[in-house]
Write an enzyme that holds these catalytic residues in place. Structure first.
Site, PDB file in Angstrom:
ATOM      1  N   ASN A  58       0.448   4.082   3.975  1.00 49.09           N
ATOM      2  CA  ASN A  58       0.545   5.536   3.885  1.00 49.09           C
ATOM      3  C   ASN A  58       1.045   6.020   2.531  1.00 49.09           C
ATOM      4  OD1 ASN A  58      -0.526   6.218   6.357  1.00 49.09           O
ATOM      5  ND2 ASN A  58       1.418   5.989   7.422  1.00 49.09           N
TER       6      ASN A  58
ATOM      7  N   SER B  78       5.312   5.544  11.065  1.00 48.22           N
ATOM      8  CA  SER B  78       4.382   5.428   9.951  1.00 48.22           C
ATOM      9  C   SER B  78       5.041   5.730   8.606  1.00 48.22           C
ATOM     10  CB  SER B  78       3.199   6.380  10.155  1.00 48.22           C
ATOM     11  OG  SER B  78       3.656   7.714  10.322  1.00 48.22           O
TER      12      SER B  78
ATOM     13  N   HIS C 187       3.951  -1.273  12.691  1.00 48.26           N
ATOM     14  CA  HIS C 187       3.123  -0.090  12.456  1.00 48.26           C
ATOM     15  C   HIS C 187       1.660  -0.400  12.724  1.00 48.26           C
ATOM     16  CE1 HIS C 187       1.376   2.978   9.386  1.00 48.26           C
ATOM     17  NE2 HIS C 187       1.340   3.444  10.617  1.00 48.26           N
TER      18      HIS C 187
ATOM     19  N   GLU D 206       1.289  -3.353  10.014  1.00 51.86           N
ATOM     20  CA  GLU D 206       2.327  -3.485   8.991  1.00 51.86           C
ATOM     21  C   GLU D 206       3.632  -3.859   9.695  1.00 51.86           C
ATOM     22  OE1 GLU D 206       1.834  -0.691   5.107  1.00 51.86           O
ATOM     23  OE2 GLU D 206       2.173   0.384   6.977  1.00 51.86           O
TER      24      GLU D 206
END
Length: 314
Positions: free
Chosen positions: A198, A127, A148, A160
């Site tokens: 993130n 992540s 991800h 992702e």
């Protein structure tokens, strides 16, 4: 030695390394899509928990009518559980979902690259860690990309797809094709700390924690403001609990270290809660407390923190 061809090929067999929450969910969606899966974890008890979790999840899908009983049985038969990564020798793809630690992930990728075919692709569910740094552990980094997924994997549509410095276009194409096969929406991003989701999300969660610590508002008020005022489906503190407070802390530490900006400095309250073992839903307590039998939350106690009294699990 010449680099192996990365010409796109169909993924029929996949290995998932790590049978935690993410690895279990990834294995489930792969098998449901008709892909043979080998779920690997060094802890046999974790494999037992993962198998039970997948069976329960598929049962719920059958009860909802989303999956037929025959599809459930087929998916279950497509998953093998083993503590041995060598079982991935015939896999077309490895997706590692082990602990968010660079050296641990590199070791898994290195071992997998030694036993898998040279045409196999290597993906990481990291992540926040650099795909380029992870790919440095193998001799053919063009085969490595980020994949991800988001929690809970069976429900969240985004993947992702992270392009490392050496990731080939063919690898990106194969990973995005697989994501679509799984019913996901792939979005290709470049290799920067935290990628997109993130890098944007964690500072918001962190700021909500600072607001709680400084007494700007209590826990429920902070979450309610974000839900009702900004139309978020879940408040930031409840979302942090769902992600895992230890995971939040690790991502913020990576962002702070690699980007060098104090706006990513983890909130001291977050550090304190992680040290206390209050990691969120998976631990039964975080900013909220969770009734094990129902998975619902109940109010936490109040303690003095910072500038004033705030609701905080104590």
């Amino acid at each position: 030695m010449a680099a192996p061809s990365t010409t796109q090929h169909a993924i029929h067999r996949a290995t998932v390394a790590g049978a935690g929450t993410m690895g279990t969910g990834i294995a489930q969606v792969l098998a449901t899509a008709g892909i043979e899966v080998c779920l690997v974890d060094v802890d046999p008890h974790q494999l037992t928990r993962a198998q039970a979790a997948i069976e329960r999840a598929l049962d719920r899908l059958v009860q909802k009518g989303t999956l037929s009983a025959g599809q459930r049985e087929r998916a279950l038969h497509l998953i093998r559980y083993t503590p041995h990564l060598d079982a991935s020798a015939n896999a077309d793809l490895l997706i590692e979902a082990v602990v968010e630690d660079l050296s641990t992930k590199q070791a898994v990728l290195r071992q997998a690259a030694q036993v898998m075919p040279q045409t196999a692709l290597l993906a990481s569910n990291t992540s926040s860690l650099s795909i380029t740094a992870l790919a440095a552990a193998v001799s053919h980094p063009e085969r490595v990309a980020g994949m991800h997924f988001f929690n809970p994997v069976p429900l969240m549509s985004l993947v992702e797809v992270v392009r490392g410095e050496h990731t080939s276009p063919e690898t990106i194409e194969a990973i995005t094709t697989l994501a679509r096969q799984l019913g996901k929406t792939p979005v290709v991003v470049n290799d920067f700390p935290g990628f997109v989701a993130n890098r944007i999300l964690l500072p918001m969660l962190n700021e909500a924690m600072f607001a709680l610590m400084e007494g700007v508002a209590d826990r429920d008020s902070i979450d309610q403001v974000m839900k009702l005022g900004l139309n978020h489906p879940m408040g930031p503190l409840a979302l942090a609990d769902l992600i895992g407070l230890d995971v939040c802390l690790h991502i913020l530490e990576v962002l702070h270290r690699d980007l060098g900006d104090d706006k990513y400095r983890p909130c001291p309250l977050l550090r304190r809660m992680v040290s206390a073992g209050r990691l969120g839903r998976k631990a039964g307590a975080g900013f909220y407390e969770y009734a094990e039998s129902r998975g619902s939350s109940r109010r936490a106690g109040t303690v003095e923190a910072g500038a004033g009294e705030v609701t905080h699990p104590g």
